[in-house]
Design a protein around this motif. Sequence first.
Motif, PDB file in Angstrom:
ATOM      1  N   SER A  82      -0.570   7.609  10.961  1.00  0.00           N
ATOM      2  CA  SER A  82      -1.903   7.504  11.549  1.00  0.00           C
ATOM      3  C   SER A  82      -1.840   6.846  12.917  1.00  0.00           C
ATOM      4  N   ASN A  83      -2.480   7.475  13.902  1.00  0.00           N
ATOM      5  CA  ASN A  83      -2.511   6.929  15.255  1.00  0.00           C
ATOM      6  C   ASN A  83      -3.549   5.819  15.405  1.00  0.00           C
ATOM      7  N   SER A  84      -4.360   5.568  14.383  1.00  0.00           N
ATOM      8  CA  SER A  84      -5.452   4.604  14.512  1.00  0.00           C
ATOM      9  C   SER A  84      -4.957   3.183  14.764  1.00  0.00           C
ATOM     10  N   TRP A  85      -3.676   2.924  14.457  1.00  0.00           N
ATOM     11  CA  TRP A  85      -3.141   1.576  14.677  1.00  0.00           C
ATOM     12  C   TRP A  85      -3.215   1.175  16.150  1.00  0.00           C
ATOM     13  N   ALA A  86      -3.177   2.144  17.048  1.00  0.00           N
ATOM     14  CA  ALA A  86      -3.231   1.832  18.483  1.00  0.00           C
ATOM     15  C   ALA A  86      -4.563   1.203  18.878  1.00  0.00           C
ATOM     16  N   CYS A  87      -5.549   1.287  17.988  1.00  0.00           N
ATOM     17  CA  CYS A  87      -6.864   0.696  18.258  1.00  0.00           C
ATOM     18  C   CYS A  87      -7.098  -0.587  17.472  1.00  0.00           C
ATOM     19  N   GLN A  88      -6.068  -1.115  16.829  1.00  0.00           N
ATOM     20  CA  GLN A  88      -6.241  -2.348  16.065  1.00  0.00           C
ATOM     21  C   GLN A  88      -6.640  -3.494  17.010  1.00  0.00           C
ATOM     22  N   ARG A  99       0.834  -1.207   0.000  1.00  0.00           N
ATOM     23  CA  ARG A  99       0.000   0.000   0.000  1.00  0.00           C
ATOM     24  C   ARG A  99       0.871   1.261   0.000  1.00  0.00           C
ATOM     25  N   SER A 100       2.063   1.179  -0.567  1.00  0.00           N
ATOM     26  CA  SER A 100       3.009   2.300  -0.728  1.00  0.00           C
ATOM     27  C   SER A 100       3.859   2.607   0.500  1.00  0.00           C
ATOM     28  N   THR A 101       3.257   2.712   1.694  1.00  0.00           N
ATOM     29  CA  THR A 101       4.079   2.944   2.879  1.00  0.00           C
ATOM     30  C   THR A 101       4.115   1.722   3.794  1.00  0.00           C
ATOM     31  N   TYR A 102       3.352   0.705   3.486  1.00  0.00           N
ATOM     32  CA  TYR A 102       3.256  -0.517   4.274  1.00  0.00           C
ATOM     33  C   TYR A 102       2.563  -1.566   3.405  1.00  0.00           C
ATOM     34  N   SER A 103       2.444  -2.788   3.914  1.00  0.00           N
ATOM     35  CA  SER A 103       1.652  -3.826   3.254  1.00  0.00           C
ATOM     36  C   SER A 103       0.580  -4.309   4.218  1.00  0.00           C
ATOM     37  N   THR A 104      -0.378  -5.067   3.705  1.00  0.00           N
ATOM     38  CA  THR A 104      -1.461  -5.543   4.556  1.00  0.00           C
ATOM     39  C   THR A 104      -1.956  -6.895   4.066  1.00  0.00           C
ATOM     40  N   ILE A 105      -2.637  -7.621   4.941  1.00  0.00           N
ATOM     41  CA  ILE A 105      -3.257  -8.891   4.561  1.00  0.00           C
ATOM     42  C   ILE A 105      -4.599  -8.590   3.896  1.00  0.00           C
ATOM     43  N   THR A 106      -4.801  -9.133   2.717  1.00  0.00           N
ATOM     44  CA  THR A 106      -6.045  -8.870   1.993  1.00  0.00           C
ATOM     45  C   THR A 106      -6.919 -10.103   1.805  1.00  0.00           C
ATOM     46  N   GLN A 107      -6.341 -11.306   1.974  1.00  0.00           N
ATOM     47  CA  GLN A 107      -7.127 -12.528   1.804  1.00  0.00           C
ATOM     48  C   GLN A 107      -6.622 -13.612   2.750  1.00  0.00           C
ATOM     49  N   LYS A 109       4.044   1.229  17.164  1.00  0.00           N
ATOM     50  CA  LYS A 109       4.837   2.448  16.942  1.00  0.00           C
ATOM     51  C   LYS A 109       5.407   2.478  15.530  1.00  0.00           C
ATOM     52  N   LEU A 110       5.831   1.309  15.037  1.00  0.00           N
ATOM     53  CA  LEU A 110       6.355   1.237  13.676  1.00  0.00           C
ATOM     54  C   LEU A 110       5.256   1.510  12.659  1.00  0.00           C
ATOM     55  N   ASP A 111       4.043   1.027  12.919  1.00  0.00           N
ATOM     56  CA  ASP A 111       2.900   1.287  12.035  1.00  0.00           C
ATOM     57  C   ASP A 111       2.647   2.790  11.911  1.00  0.00           C
ATOM     58  N   ILE A 112       2.661   3.457  13.054  1.00  0.00           N
ATOM     59  CA  ILE A 112       2.396   4.900  13.053  1.00  0.00           C
ATOM     60  C   ILE A 112       3.516   5.652  12.337  1.00  0.00           C
ATOM     61  N   LEU A 123      -7.902   3.605   6.777  1.00  0.00           N
ATOM     62  CA  LEU A 123      -7.488   3.738   8.176  1.00  0.00           C
ATOM     63  C   LEU A 123      -8.614   4.344   9.001  1.00  0.00           C
ATOM     64  N   GLN A 124      -8.789   3.818  10.205  1.00  0.00           N
ATOM     65  CA  GLN A 124      -9.765   4.374  11.120  1.00  0.00           C
ATOM     66  C   GLN A 124      -9.363   5.817  11.443  1.00  0.00           C
TER      67      GLN A 124
END
Length: 397
Positions: free
Chosen positions: A294-300, A99-107, A286-289, A263-264
């Motif tokens: 985005s600070n929303s990672w703290a609510c994952q 996703r340009s600045t990170y990757s994510t699980i999609t499936q 912290k690495l996600d942010i 992102l939330q």
Amino acid sequence: MYHSRDPPDNVNSIADLEDLCCEKCRDLPYCQEGKPSDSPSKSPAPCAGECCDCIHTCTIQPDPHYRVWDNTYYDFQGGCDQYAIKNDIIEVQIATRPRSTYSTITQVTVLMKNTPESFKIAAGGAPPTVNTIVTGATYTNTGNVHTIDFSGVPSFIKITEWGSNLSLQVVGHGTIFSNSEGMCGSWDLGGVRKSDGTVYSTAGGWAATALTSFPLANSWKIPPPPANQLLIPALDIGGNPICDASKICGPGSAFPCNAVRKLQADKKCKKRCNTIDDEAFADACKLDIENTGSNSWACQPSYLEPVLEKSSPCDFNKPDDKKCKPKKDRKEGYLCHRLGGTCETKCKEKAPPGYTCLKDLCNNKKKPNKPGPKPEARKKKKKCECMVPLPCSGDKK
């Protein structure tokens, strides 16, 4: 060890699964104790009681952080269809996308290999989620949480949708997950290995391993269909699997940016990373942010409600030095192994960069007394210490 290439066709119950587990684990050091007395299995063969009863956990969550069976951890920030868990009974396939600045699980796809049953989900709901698992497990869906509970054992797979991404949490029981390998690590041996058995070092923490993990992911790349059972496999125009190390997407990259994670909103997340109880997950937050701003990672959800088995009767069959053995704690088992280490003589000489030596976790193997010089004249015993990756030795207790 059990190494059949074809899945058995006579595993229809927990008793059958325990018998199969015994076949797999009979040669492991901790498999000489015998089966628990309440085991439903009727096999007369010696069984790996601890192997059959042990529980380990694996968590794979954005962006993507991998916390494996022995609680060590690493990052992979590219895009690839990968085997997360693979043995003769179960297979868990995942897709990661940049996703340009990170990757994510999609499936995520869960395959029950002794039946044609499966569970398949893609982030965003397109294509729709499909479940046919009814044998030996129960599927439930509550809001954005999908759970597969295995019958008769304290074991489940939980997949949580959050924005346009997925997190995978597995509480694995030995009757189902023994002998598994993949991106969740080695169930029997601990640590993480490539598909050819080569050990992958998790030394250096999240950020450092993000730079070294592509060969690992590439080794667990899923071949084209029918092996790949994800809803949308990553294939090039020739039908070959795409596996790329980059977290950059868009024109000229291996993957497009057509499904950017939502992102939330930061204002809805009132938490901070330092409120996350598990230190490794707090560092991952912290690495996600840092990567996204985005600070929303703290609510994952997978950070706030982790599944972590910190004390299990099952220990890993680590390749210790022949003259050195791990000490066993009554509650924690072989602590050196659970930290991802091995017992070594001359540890400080052998330790590669990124590893350290911990005292009091290993013992020199005792030999029978033989006639010879008096004790004061005998050579001093070589120190026997636990060689562990630095991230483990730095964990706060």
